[in-house]
Design a protein around this motif. Sequence first.
Motif, PDB file in Angstrom:
ATOM      1  N   THR A  27       0.800  -1.228   0.000  1.00 38.59           N
ATOM      2  CA  THR A  27       0.000   0.000   0.000  1.00 38.59           C
ATOM      3  C   THR A  27       0.828   1.272   0.000  1.00 38.59           C
ATOM      4  N   LYS A  28       2.092   1.201   0.371  1.00 33.93           N
ATOM      5  CA  LYS A  28       2.934   2.391   0.480  1.00 33.93           C
ATOM      6  C   LYS A  28       4.079   2.343  -0.522  1.00 33.93           C
ATOM      7  N   TRP A  29       4.684   3.496  -0.749  1.00 36.94           N
ATOM      8  CA  TRP A  29       5.747   3.662  -1.736  1.00 36.94           C
ATOM      9  C   TRP A  29       7.066   3.940  -1.033  1.00 36.94           C
ATOM     10  N   THR A  30       8.179   3.572  -1.686  1.00 35.42           N
ATOM     11  CA  THR A  30       9.501   3.722  -1.087  1.00 35.42           C
ATOM     12  C   THR A  30      10.441   4.494  -2.011  1.00 35.42           C
ATOM     13  N   VAL A  31      11.572   4.895  -1.457  1.00 36.09           N
ATOM     14  CA  VAL A  31      12.630   5.488  -2.268  1.00 36.09           C
ATOM     15  C   VAL A  31      13.506   4.360  -2.817  1.00 36.09           C
ATOM     16  N   VAL A  32      14.368   4.691  -3.745  1.00 36.99           N
ATOM     17  CA  VAL A  32      15.310   3.716  -4.313  1.00 36.99           C
ATOM     18  C   VAL A  32      16.308   3.317  -3.230  1.00 36.99           C
ATOM     19  N   SER A  33      16.638   2.036  -3.182  1.00 34.14           N
ATOM     20  CA  SER A  33      17.664   1.580  -2.243  1.00 34.14           C
ATOM     21  C   SER A  33      18.359   0.355  -2.809  1.00 34.14           C
ATOM     22  N   GLY A  34      19.549   0.084  -2.292  1.00 35.07           N
ATOM     23  CA  GLY A  34      20.263  -1.096  -2.741  1.00 35.07           C
ATOM     24  C   GLY A  34      21.602  -1.258  -2.050  1.00 35.07           C
ATOM     25  N   TYR A  35      22.085  -2.488  -2.063  1.00 35.38           N
ATOM     26  CA  TYR A  35      23.336  -2.841  -1.404  1.00 35.38           C
ATOM     27  C   TYR A  35      24.548  -2.320  -2.177  1.00 35.38           C
ATOM     28  N   ILE A  36      25.537  -1.878  -1.450  1.00 33.13           N
ATOM     29  CA  ILE A  36      26.821  -1.513  -2.042  1.00 33.13           C
ATOM     30  C   ILE A  36      27.554  -2.815  -2.354  1.00 33.13           C
ATOM     31  N   THR A  37      28.081  -2.913  -3.574  1.00 30.62           N
ATOM     32  CA  THR A  37      28.810  -4.120  -3.947  1.00 30.62           C
ATOM     33  C   THR A  37      30.312  -3.864  -3.899  1.00 30.62           C
ATOM     34  N   ASN A  38      31.050  -4.925  -3.741  1.00 33.90           N
ATOM     35  CA  ASN A  38      32.501  -4.837  -3.634  1.00 33.90           C
ATOM     36  C   ASN A  38      33.092  -4.131  -4.849  1.00 33.90           C
ATOM     37  N   GLY A  39      33.961  -3.161  -4.597  1.00 32.77           N
ATOM     38  CA  GLY A  39      34.611  -2.413  -5.666  1.00 32.77           C
ATOM     39  C   GLY A  39      33.910  -1.124  -6.041  1.00 32.77           C
ATOM     40  N   GLU A  40      32.720  -0.890  -5.517  1.00 29.73           N
ATOM     41  CA  GLU A  40      31.968   0.338  -5.816  1.00 29.73           C
ATOM     42  C   GLU A  40      32.205   1.390  -4.746  1.00 29.73           C
ATOM     43  N   THR A  41      32.167   2.649  -5.168  1.00 28.48           N
ATOM     44  CA  THR A  41      32.067   3.730  -4.197  1.00 28.48           C
ATOM     45  C   THR A  41      30.583   3.867  -3.839  1.00 28.48           C
ATOM     46  N   ILE A  42      30.304   4.634  -2.813  1.00 29.80           N
ATOM     47  CA  ILE A  42      28.906   4.859  -2.432  1.00 29.80           C
ATOM     48  C   ILE A  42      28.178   5.594  -3.563  1.00 29.80           C
ATOM     49  N   GLU A  43      28.846   6.571  -4.168  1.00 29.94           N
ATOM     50  CA  GLU A  43      28.230   7.326  -5.264  1.00 29.94           C
ATOM     51  C   GLU A  43      27.983   6.435  -6.480  1.00 29.94           C
ATOM     52  N   ASP A  44      28.896   5.497  -6.756  1.00 27.23           N
ATOM     53  CA  ASP A  44      28.680   4.531  -7.842  1.00 27.23           C
ATOM     54  C   ASP A  44      27.404   3.725  -7.590  1.00 27.23           C
ATOM     55  N   THR A  45      27.204   3.335  -6.346  1.00 28.56           N
ATOM     56  CA  THR A  45      26.025   2.549  -5.987  1.00 28.56           C
ATOM     57  C   THR A  45      24.755   3.360  -6.183  1.00 28.56           C
ATOM     58  N   VAL A  46      24.771   4.628  -5.796  1.00 30.26           N
ATOM     59  CA  VAL A  46      23.609   5.506  -6.012  1.00 30.26           C
ATOM     60  C   VAL A  46      23.243   5.510  -7.493  1.00 30.26           C
ATOM     61  N   THR A  47      24.234   5.774  -8.342  1.00 30.63           N
ATOM     62  CA  THR A  47      24.001   5.849  -9.791  1.00 30.63           C
ATOM     63  C   THR A  47      23.493   4.524 -10.339  1.00 30.63           C
ATOM     64  N   ARG A  48      24.131   3.419  -9.942  1.00 27.19           N
ATOM     65  CA  ARG A  48      23.738   2.097 -10.447  1.00 27.19           C
ATOM     66  C   ARG A  48      22.322   1.717 -10.015  1.00 27.19           C
ATOM     67  N   GLU A  49      22.021   1.896  -8.730  1.00 26.38           N
ATOM     68  CA  GLU A  49      20.696   1.498  -8.233  1.00 26.38           C
ATOM     69  C   GLU A  49      19.581   2.326  -8.860  1.00 26.38           C
ATOM     70  N   VAL A  50      19.793   3.628  -9.014  1.00 25.57           N
ATOM     71  CA  VAL A  50      18.773   4.468  -9.648  1.00 25.57           C
ATOM     72  C   VAL A  50      18.551   4.009 -11.091  1.00 25.57           C
ATOM     73  N   LYS A  51      19.623   3.735 -11.809  1.00 23.22           N
ATOM     74  CA  LYS A  51      19.508   3.283 -13.205  1.00 23.22           C
ATOM     75  C   LYS A  51      18.827   1.916 -13.281  1.00 23.22           C
ATOM     76  N   GLU A  52      19.266   0.964 -12.449  1.00 19.40           N
ATOM     77  CA  GLU A  52      18.707  -0.397 -12.483  1.00 19.40           C
ATOM     78  C   GLU A  52      17.221  -0.426 -12.136  1.00 19.40           C
ATOM     79  N   GLU A  53      16.834   0.320 -11.113  1.00 22.45           N
ATOM     80  CA  GLU A  53      15.460   0.229 -10.624  1.00 22.45           C
ATOM     81  C   GLU A  53      14.499   1.148 -11.366  1.00 22.45           C
ATOM     82  N   THR A  54      15.022   2.221 -12.010  1.00 24.51           N
ATOM     83  CA  THR A  54      14.107   3.219 -12.586  1.00 24.51           C
ATOM     84  C   THR A  54      14.387   3.573 -14.041  1.00 24.51           C
ATOM     85  N   GLY A  55      15.627   3.378 -14.495  1.00 28.44           N
ATOM     86  CA  GLY A  55      16.007   3.806 -15.839  1.00 28.44           C
ATOM     87  C   GLY A  55      16.468   5.247 -15.906  1.00 28.44           C
ATOM     88  N   GLN A  56      16.433   5.966 -14.789  1.00 30.23           N
ATOM     89  CA  GLN A  56      16.845   7.367 -14.758  1.00 30.23           C
ATOM     90  C   GLN A  56      18.370   7.457 -14.626  1.00 30.23           C
TER      91      GLN A  56
END
Length: 163
Positions: A63-92
């Motif tokens: 019933t409720k909506w969430t923000v994008v989230s995801g695990y940091i993977t080995n070798g990624e910076t935190i900012e890399d993870t932000v970019t990857r998760e947004v792209k993977e989950e939304t296409g943005q």
Amino acid sequence: MIFKYCAECGHKLEDIKCGDDDCKICPLCRKLYGNNPLPVVEVLVVNEFNEILLLKQNYISETKWTVVSGYITNGETIEDTVTREVKEETGQNVISCKYISSYYFAPKQLIMIGFIAYVKKSQFSNSVEVDDIKWYKMDEVDRVIARENNCSGMHWDKCREFL
């Protein structure tokens, strides 16, 4: 994450002190294990029209909506993870992102690292992780955002100070 057995060799771990911290060690291969939460990004996505992107993930809430989230993977910076998760989950595509705050999510032993990501509004992609996706006006978010069993609501509250 609390380990009982060594991830390298499978041997049962023993308790030891590491300075002031309680740790575990494998008596066979000597690998050390701390009592560390798993790092996860929590991302409020904002477009050039100040719309907020929210996801419906039925395994979190039907019933409720969430923000994008995801695990940091080995070798990624935190900012890399932000970019990857947004792209993977939304296409943005993330143009820029800004650290906002962190939150500890005890039920799953996660440290949620909160960001705002800025995007230029584009077509959504299909993701097996997402049941629905939608842009919301800022004044609509409070009534739809999840506040139980996740950190989306807390993150939204904190992000409003920066929008």
